[in-house]
Write a protein that holds these residues in place. Structure first.
Motif, PDB file in Angstrom:
ATOM      1  N   TRP A 195     -38.398 -13.482  47.110  1.00 43.34           N
ATOM      2  CA  TRP A 195     -39.602 -13.420  47.930  1.00 43.34           C
ATOM      3  C   TRP A 195     -39.819 -12.047  48.565  1.00 43.34           C
ATOM      4  O   TRP A 195     -40.944 -11.607  48.735  1.00 43.34           O
ATOM      5  N   GLU A 196     -38.756 -11.349  48.909  1.00 43.59           N
ATOM      6  CA  GLU A 196     -38.933 -10.054  49.559  1.00 43.59           C
ATOM      7  C   GLU A 196     -39.500  -9.002  48.604  1.00 43.59           C
ATOM      8  O   GLU A 196     -39.953  -7.950  49.047  1.00 43.59           O
ATOM      9  N   GLU A 246     -44.086 -19.628  47.124  1.00 40.42           N
ATOM     10  CA  GLU A 246     -43.266 -18.976  48.151  1.00 40.42           C
ATOM     11  C   GLU A 246     -41.916 -19.670  48.294  1.00 40.42           C
ATOM     12  O   GLU A 246     -40.875 -19.015  48.415  1.00 40.42           O
ATOM     13  N   ALA A 268     -39.906 -11.350  39.803  1.00 41.25           N
ATOM     14  CA  ALA A 268     -40.908 -11.944  40.687  1.00 41.25           C
ATOM     15  C   ALA A 268     -42.302 -11.806  40.088  1.00 41.25           C
ATOM     16  O   ALA A 268     -43.112 -12.746  40.120  1.00 41.25           O
ATOM     17  N   TRP A 278     -49.733 -10.409  44.172  1.00 44.15           N
ATOM     18  CA  TRP A 278     -49.916 -11.360  45.277  1.00 44.15           C
ATOM     19  C   TRP A 278     -51.087 -10.949  46.163  1.00 44.15           C
ATOM     20  O   TRP A 278     -51.916 -11.788  46.538  1.00 44.15           O
ATOM     21  N   LEU A 314     -39.720 -18.836  45.096  1.00 36.82           N
ATOM     22  CA  LEU A 314     -39.235 -17.449  45.077  1.00 36.82           C
ATOM     23  C   LEU A 314     -38.223 -17.199  46.186  1.00 36.82           C
ATOM     24  O   LEU A 314     -37.244 -16.468  46.002  1.00 36.82           O
ATOM     25  N   ASP A 315     -38.446 -17.792  47.345  1.00 35.69           N
ATOM     26  CA  ASP A 315     -37.518 -17.611  48.450  1.00 35.69           C
ATOM     27  C   ASP A 315     -36.168 -18.263  48.128  1.00 35.69           C
ATOM     28  O   ASP A 315     -35.109 -17.735  48.492  1.00 35.69           O
TER      29      ASP A 315
END
Length: 283
Positions: free
Chosen positions: A43-44, A34, A64, A90, A37-38
């Protein structure tokens, strides 16, 4: 460890390092994934925001998804390879390792039991024990629960060794344990522990309360020194220094200072008294 390139700031390729999910490290894996990716703005695509545009999510989905798949062991990868989006990958992993609500509740109950049994062992470093408590908070979060600072602070203060209880009393007196930050309490305990350690080193022994506790070697050296001093007094009582005589008490047998009654060379008073009584009886 997989490396997945993604266009970062300015269009440059930035390699993202992804830890491998083996099945036993799911909680730690999700935290690292997390964060990575953020940091790259992806992340979104995994957990879409309510106001996120569909076109933006679609653009970020492929990198992603590639990142997530690159961080899976082969047996786990085969089970989620049919998922077409990062969000589906995920969600599939979360369903497998977190489980349904009943399984989640059971795992959360197990975590609470483990947390309640936490006690700082003798000789355990304060940082190591605090790390266990902080790690439990991350495990709670992975199950959708929260372990707040107040609970962590209470656990820390209730389970530290006796030599830190003085610091615990000060924290409870001057801080609100319901609102104080866990890291602040940990810092106060560490400062007190370091100060106590420096004091012990300066004194050359260990302190318990207000008394200095000597080591076994120190006690033995002191005992031997006293034995040598006593032998010297017995060999030559007349040559004892005036300073030493001054330190000894008054003899209860002859009344002279400088030795004890048990070391007195004069006849015992009790024997002299018996001799006089016998002489009077004969007369």
């Amino acid at each position: 460890m997989a490396l997945v390139p993604h266009g970062g700031a300015g269009g440059s390729a930035v390699p993202l390092s992804c830890p491998v999910l083996t099945g036993d490290n799911y909680t730690i894996w999700t935290i690292k994934v997390e964060a990575n990716l953020d940091a790259q703005g992806l992340w979104e695509a995994v957990v879409p925001a309510e106001d996120a545009a569909a076109a933006v999510i679609a653009k970020k989905d492929k990198p992603a998804r590639a990142y997530l798949l690159g961080g899976l062991a082969e047996d786990i990868l085969l089970q989620v390879s049919s998922k077409k989006t990062a969000a589906e990958v995920w969600a599939s992993l979360k369903a497998r390792f977190v489980g349904a609500d009943s399984v989640r509740a059971a795992r959360l109950s197990t975590l609470r039991g483990d947390f309640d049994r936490f006690v700082m062992a003798d000789g355990e470093a304060l940082d190591v024990y605090a790390g266990k408590i902080s790690g439990m908070a991350a495990k709670y979060a992975s199950l959708g629960a929260t372990l707040d600072d107040a609970e962590m602070v209470k656990k820390l203060l209730d389970t530290v060794p006796d030599d830190l209880y003085t610091a615990v009393a000060g924290i409870e007196q001057f801080c609100d344990v319901e609102t104080v930050c866990f890291d602040e309490v940990l810092g106060r305990l560490k400062a007190f522990q370091e100060r106590s350690t420096r004091r012990k080193v300066a004194l050359g022994g260990e302190r318990h309360g207000d008394q200095l506790l000597l080591t076994a070697d120190q006690w033995e050296a002191r005992r031997r020194q006293r034995g040598r001093d006593h032998a010297h007094d017995d060999d030559d009582g007349s040559s004892v220094a005036s300073g030493a005589r001054g330190r000894r008490g008054k003899c209860h047998n002859c009344g002279i200072r400088g030795h004890f009654a048990r070391d007195c060379r004069q006849p015992r008073k009790e024997k002299a008294l018996l001799v006089n009584v016998d002489n009077e009886a004969l007369l």
